[in-house]
Design a protein around this motif. Structure first.
Motif: not given
Length: 486
Positions: A437-456
């Motif tokens: 929703p915003d650049t000032v937002a919280y992201i969980t460890e699981e959300e980062l894991t699921r998005a890992a390939k796209d972030l790489e």
């Protein structure tokens, strides 16, 4: 020798203690720019929901436990045991001090209603929005998602440092988010056995002075905080020039002298330290308002818990946002004053730990994630930083699902190359409404894991991101300060 015209001050006020000019300027800021707050700064509750949900879950758990045991506080660490009326109609009064745009209240009430399956808590809640400025209250209560809860939301236009209309011992929960840094703060330092404080006097640059055709009227309006008259003049809040000097503290005007002087003993001479008088006043008022065995008070704000940081002469004591001065919170001194006032079970923890504990996982802010990118920082032009932020949000949004449908408010810079602007505008338009929703937002460890390939794919190093999830706090961090009534 020729001088820079902008360095030639035009005096518009006398020397006063810093906290007095801070209060003066902040009142003008809200009067002149209060309808554009998010243009100058955002908070962790401006659009994100996770802090509000953590607060709602915590409140529901504590109230349910308290009432199951038949006494306020029984079996709940930090909450005193006092008889509790068994009448299920007993109202539960919650205050939010400094409600911003109303998003925290909307998300808190929505989540509380969702998790209260038996209807034992939510129907009894009276949620009171408190702010000195009526336009701020009007804007907060107009939040679209507060409409569903409007029958239990009340407005109280008053200063949080003195809520005379609210009787003693009638409030169960008090929440304030990024309020303390907006309240009056002094900067004090030891000097050859004395304690001094910073005094300021305001000037305008010569260039802006030349644009004001009725100088005497402008100065009178500035002194009187006459917002209606000041609106007729060119914007000036960003063009103030401040002169500084240091004078001995007039202790007759400052509470908690012994606590402050004891606190300053280990601080080196001439090192300025924030003394958050406004925060102290809210603690005193909260202590009066909280009912016996109440769930208690919580403040979320940026500051430090480290005495080494406080003793650093180069620490950032404040920031300036569109003319408003925002001070770091001196949490060790806040805790000392709270103890002096008799608050119980005082605790200070990292804000992201409070949120992560509610979710039973590690969390990171989007801004902290962006800081781990190899090209982050001064290597990028501002518009390139915006591009990285949008690409990161797009990657996360492939798997991130918010319970709220929101439009991502992300103005594109005018200095961006036309082709890039067109591409990023298309990316913005394609963003799902249930995404970040915003650049000032919280992201969980699981959300980062699921998005890992796209972030790489956009350059993030998974190992660096993992380290950031459990990294120690920086010198200035966001903390949660809480206490209960006895």
């Amino acid at each position: 020798m020729l001088q820079d015209a902008d360095a030639l001050p035009q005096l518009i006020g006398d020397y006063k203690p810093l906290d007095q000019w801070q209060a003066h300027l902040n009142q003008l800021f809200y009067g002149l720019r209060g309808d554009r707050l998010r243009s100058y700064y955002q908070t962790f509750a401006s659009a994100d929901y996770r802090l509000a949900h953590a607060l709602a879950a915590d409140y529901f758990e504590r109230v349910t436990k308290r009432e199951k045991d038949g006494v306020r506080g029984k079996g709940v660490k930090g909450y005193a045991d006092t008889p509790l009326p068994r009448d299920p109609a007993t109202p539960l009064v919650i205050h939010e001090w400094g409600p911003g745009n109303g998003n925290l209240a909307a998300c808190f009430l929505s989540h509380l209603k969702a998790i209260d399956k038996q209807g034992a808590v939510y129907p009894r809640v009276r949620y009171v929005l408190v702010d000195r400025e009526q336009p701020v209250l009007d804007a907060a209560v107009a939040h679209p998602e507060l409409a569903a809860h409007r029958d239990r939301v009340e407005l109280l236009p008053a200063s949080v440092e003195g809520l005379a209309s609210v009787p003693d011992g009638t409030v169960d929960r008090i929440i304030c988010n990024e309020l303390w840094n907006d309240l009056p703060t002094k900067l004090m330092a030891k000097n050859a056995g004395d304690i001094e404080e910073e005094y300021l006097r305001p000037n305008l640059s010569e260039s802006l002075h030349a644009k004001i055709d009725d100088w005497s009227t402008f100065v009178r309006a500035f002194e009187a905080k006459d917002v209606d008259t000041l609106k007729r003049f060119p914007p000036f809040l960003d063009d103030l020039v401040w002169e500084k000097e240091y004078r001995k503290v007039e202790w007759k005007d400052v509470p908690y002298r012994k606590t402050i002087t004891e606190f300053l003993k280990p601080i080196d001479d001439q090192v300025l330290v924030p003394v958050n008088l406004g925060a102290f006043a809210t603690i005193k008022e909260a202590k009066r308002l909280l009912a016996p065995g109440a769930v208690g008070f919580s403040s979320f704000d940026a500051g430090t818990v480290d005495m080494k940081v406080l003793n650093d002469p180069d620490k950032p004591c404040y920031g300036q946002f569109g003319g408003q001065y925002s001070f770091m919170i001196n949490f060790p001194l806040v805790e000392a004053v709270a103890k002096h006032l008799g608050a119980a079970q005082i605790a200070v923890e990292l804000q992201h730990e409070f949120v992560g504990r509610s979710l039973n996982t590690n969390v990171i802010t989007l801004m902290d994630l962006l800081a781990t990118h190899p090209s982050a920082g001064p290597k990028l032009q501002p518009w390139e930083q915006d591009r990285l932020a949008l690409k990161t949000i797009k990657a996360l949004n492939e798997t991130y699902e918010s319970p709220y449908a929101r439009h991502l408010d992300f103005p594109l810079r005018k200095d961006m190359p036309a082709e890039e602007r067109e591409t990023l505008n298309g990316m913005l338009l394609s963003m799902k409404r249930e995404g970040i929703p915003d650049t000032v937002a919280y992201i969980t460890e699981e959300e980062l894991t699921r998005a890992a390939k796209d972030l790489e794919d956009i350059g993030y190093d998974p190992d660096t991101v993992d380290i950031a999830l459990t990294a120690p706090p920086s010198s200035i961090e966001y903390y949660h300060c809480s206490f209960s009534s006895r």
